[in-house]
Scaffold this motif. Structure first.
Motif, PDB file in Angstrom:
ATOM      1  N   ILE A  23       0.829  -1.094  -0.017  1.00 46.66           N
ATOM      2  CA  ILE A  23       0.011  -0.142   0.123  1.00 46.66           C
ATOM      3  C   ILE A  23       0.868   1.199  -0.049  1.00 46.66           C
ATOM      4  N   LEU A  24       1.945   1.166   0.715  1.00 47.14           N
ATOM      5  CA  LEU A  24       2.698   2.330   0.753  1.00 47.14           C
ATOM      6  C   LEU A  24       3.621   2.687  -0.593  1.00 47.14           C
ATOM      7  N   SER A  25       3.773   1.595  -0.991  1.00 46.53           N
ATOM      8  CA  SER A  25       4.942   1.423  -2.346  1.00 46.53           C
ATOM      9  C   SER A  25       3.778   1.913  -3.310  1.00 46.53           C
ATOM     10  N   GLU A  26       2.645   1.621  -3.257  1.00 46.11           N
ATOM     11  CA  GLU A  26       1.652   2.218  -4.511  1.00 46.11           C
ATOM     12  C   GLU A  26       1.127   3.414  -4.180  1.00 46.11           C
ATOM     13  N   GLY A  27       1.601   4.259  -3.020  1.00 45.20           N
ATOM     14  CA  GLY A  27       1.149   5.389  -2.539  1.00 45.20           C
ATOM     15  C   GLY A  27      -0.287   5.927  -2.185  1.00 45.20           C
ATOM     16  N   LYS A  28      -0.772   4.524  -1.863  1.00 40.72           N
ATOM     17  CA  LYS A  28      -2.285   4.645  -1.524  1.00 40.72           C
ATOM     18  C   LYS A  28      -2.568   4.524  -0.106  1.00 40.72           C
ATOM     19  N   TYR A  29      -1.599   5.017   0.961  1.00 37.48           N
ATOM     20  CA  TYR A  29      -1.753   5.272   2.324  1.00 37.48           C
ATOM     21  C   TYR A  29      -2.919   5.946   2.918  1.00 37.48           C
ATOM     22  N   ASN A  30      -3.184   7.061   2.435  1.00 39.05           N
ATOM     23  CA  ASN A  30      -4.207   7.952   2.819  1.00 39.05           C
ATOM     24  C   ASN A  30      -5.493   7.203   2.430  1.00 39.05           C
ATOM     25  N   GLN A  31      -5.510   6.815   1.133  1.00 40.56           N
ATOM     26  CA  GLN A  31      -6.852   5.968   0.710  1.00 40.56           C
ATOM     27  C   GLN A  31      -7.209   4.875   1.626  1.00 40.56           C
ATOM     28  N   PHE A  32      -6.245   4.180   2.060  1.00 42.85           N
ATOM     29  CA  PHE A  32      -6.275   2.859   2.579  1.00 42.85           C
ATOM     30  C   PHE A  32      -6.834   3.446   4.207  1.00 42.85           C
ATOM     31  N   LYS A  33      -6.432   4.184   4.543  1.00 47.19           N
ATOM     32  CA  LYS A  33      -6.618   4.789   6.126  1.00 47.19           C
ATOM     33  C   LYS A  33      -8.202   5.185   5.974  1.00 47.19           C
ATOM     34  N   LYS A  34      -8.497   5.664   4.905  1.00 47.05           N
ATOM     35  CA  LYS A  34      -9.934   6.275   5.017  1.00 47.05           C
ATOM     36  C   LYS A  34     -11.002   5.179   4.830  1.00 47.05           C
ATOM     37  N   SER A  35     -10.343   4.117   4.306  1.00 45.88           N
ATOM     38  CA  SER A  35     -11.181   3.002   3.820  1.00 45.88           C
ATOM     39  C   SER A  35     -11.684   2.096   5.188  1.00 45.88           C
ATOM     40  N   GLY A  36     -11.032   2.055   6.180  1.00 47.43           N
ATOM     41  CA  GLY A  36     -11.244   1.344   7.339  1.00 47.43           C
ATOM     42  C   GLY A  36     -11.115  -0.290   7.230  1.00 47.43           C
ATOM     43  N   SER A  69      -4.795  -6.214   3.610  1.00 51.33           N
ATOM     44  CA  SER A  69      -4.889  -7.343   2.618  1.00 51.33           C
ATOM     45  C   SER A  69      -6.201  -7.006   1.925  1.00 51.33           C
ATOM     46  N   ASP A  70      -7.198  -6.894   2.542  1.00 53.88           N
ATOM     47  CA  ASP A  70      -8.551  -6.581   1.638  1.00 53.88           C
ATOM     48  C   ASP A  70      -8.419  -5.503   1.085  1.00 53.88           C
ATOM     49  N   PHE A  71      -7.783  -4.379   1.321  1.00 58.21           N
ATOM     50  CA  PHE A  71      -7.761  -3.098   0.504  1.00 58.21           C
ATOM     51  C   PHE A  71      -6.730  -3.487  -0.668  1.00 58.21           C
ATOM     52  N   CYS A  72      -5.798  -4.383  -0.456  1.00 54.35           N
ATOM     53  CA  CYS A  72      -4.969  -4.486  -1.805  1.00 54.35           C
ATOM     54  C   CYS A  72      -5.991  -5.567  -2.725  1.00 54.35           C
ATOM     55  N   LYS A  73      -6.644  -6.434  -2.134  1.00 51.82           N
ATOM     56  CA  LYS A  73      -7.584  -7.189  -3.045  1.00 51.82           C
ATOM     57  C   LYS A  73      -8.622  -6.432  -3.775  1.00 51.82           C
ATOM     58  N   GLN A  74      -9.414  -5.713  -3.003  1.00 53.41           N
ATOM     59  CA  GLN A  74     -10.564  -4.898  -3.401  1.00 53.41           C
ATOM     60  C   GLN A  74     -10.050  -3.614  -4.129  1.00 53.41           C
ATOM     61  N   ASP A  75      -9.374  -2.831  -3.711  1.00 58.05           N
ATOM     62  CA  ASP A  75      -9.058  -1.458  -4.170  1.00 58.05           C
ATOM     63  C   ASP A  75      -8.071  -1.638  -5.221  1.00 58.05           C
ATOM     64  N   LEU A  76      -6.821  -2.339  -4.915  1.00 55.90           N
ATOM     65  CA  LEU A  76      -5.543  -2.279  -5.914  1.00 55.90           C
ATOM     66  C   LEU A  76      -5.730  -3.609  -6.889  1.00 55.90           C
ATOM     67  N   MET A 117      -5.221  -6.665  -6.439  1.00 55.01           N
ATOM     68  CA  MET A 117      -4.036  -7.483  -6.175  1.00 55.01           C
ATOM     69  C   MET A 117      -4.793  -8.966  -5.541  1.00 55.01           C
ATOM     70  N   SER A 118      -5.273  -9.654  -6.186  1.00 53.55           N
ATOM     71  CA  SER A 118      -6.030 -10.919  -5.524  1.00 53.55           C
ATOM     72  C   SER A 118      -5.127 -11.782  -4.563  1.00 53.55           C
ATOM     73  N   ASN A 119      -3.896 -11.875  -4.975  1.00 56.94           N
ATOM     74  CA  ASN A 119      -2.937 -12.868  -4.356  1.00 56.94           C
ATOM     75  C   ASN A 119      -1.994 -12.408  -3.754  1.00 56.94           C
ATOM     76  N   VAL A 120      -2.443 -11.331  -2.990  1.00 60.62           N
ATOM     77  CA  VAL A 120      -1.415 -10.485  -2.274  1.00 60.62           C
ATOM     78  C   VAL A 120      -0.653 -11.032  -1.001  1.00 60.62           C
ATOM     79  N   LYS A 121      -1.390 -12.067  -0.717  1.00 62.18           N
ATOM     80  CA  LYS A 121      -0.608 -12.952   0.530  1.00 62.18           C
ATOM     81  C   LYS A 121       0.395 -14.093   0.018  1.00 62.18           C
ATOM     82  N   SER A 122       0.435 -14.300  -1.188  1.00 59.07           N
ATOM     83  CA  SER A 122       1.170 -15.324  -1.641  1.00 59.07           C
ATOM     84  C   SER A 122       2.839 -14.818  -1.718  1.00 59.07           C
ATOM     85  N   TYR A 123       3.664 -15.850  -1.141  1.00 62.50           N
ATOM     86  CA  TYR A 123       4.908 -15.597  -1.327  1.00 62.50           C
ATOM     87  C   TYR A 123       5.461 -14.850  -2.839  1.00 62.50           C
TER      88      TYR A 123
END
Length: 78
Positions: free
Chosen positions: A4-17, A21-28, A30-36
């Motif tokens: 999230i920080l790397s994508e520059g989406k921290y403020n958007q993430f904070k507002k989302s609540g 991992s859910d933010f990455c999957k839904q907003d970014l 990135m469906s497999n964000v937890k995979s190695y």
């Protein structure tokens, strides 16, 4: 969180609540964000990972005596 920080989406993430991992999957989308493999590929350029770790330190409230990933990096580089 580092993605999230790397994508520059921290403020958007904070507002989302949402959880990171859910933010990455839904907003970014990135469906497999937890995979190695995904994380390994995403941060294949170590400079991006170090930049995200530095950004995390800027937005976090680190308690006194608590260590961060940046501390680990600094120790490793000595």
């Amino acid at each position: 969180m580092l993605i999230i920080l790397s994508e520059g989406k921290y403020n958007q993430f904070k507002k989302s609540g949402k959880k990171p991992s859910d933010f990455c999957k839904q907003d970014l989308k990135m469906s497999n964000v937890k995979s190695y493999d995904f994380v390994h590929d995403y941060f294949s350029d170590s400079k991006n990972l170090v930049d995200a770790i530095r950004k995390y330190l800027e937005v976090s409230k680190i308690q006194r005596g608590e260590y961060t990933l940046l501390d680990l990096l600094r120790h490793k580089m000595k």
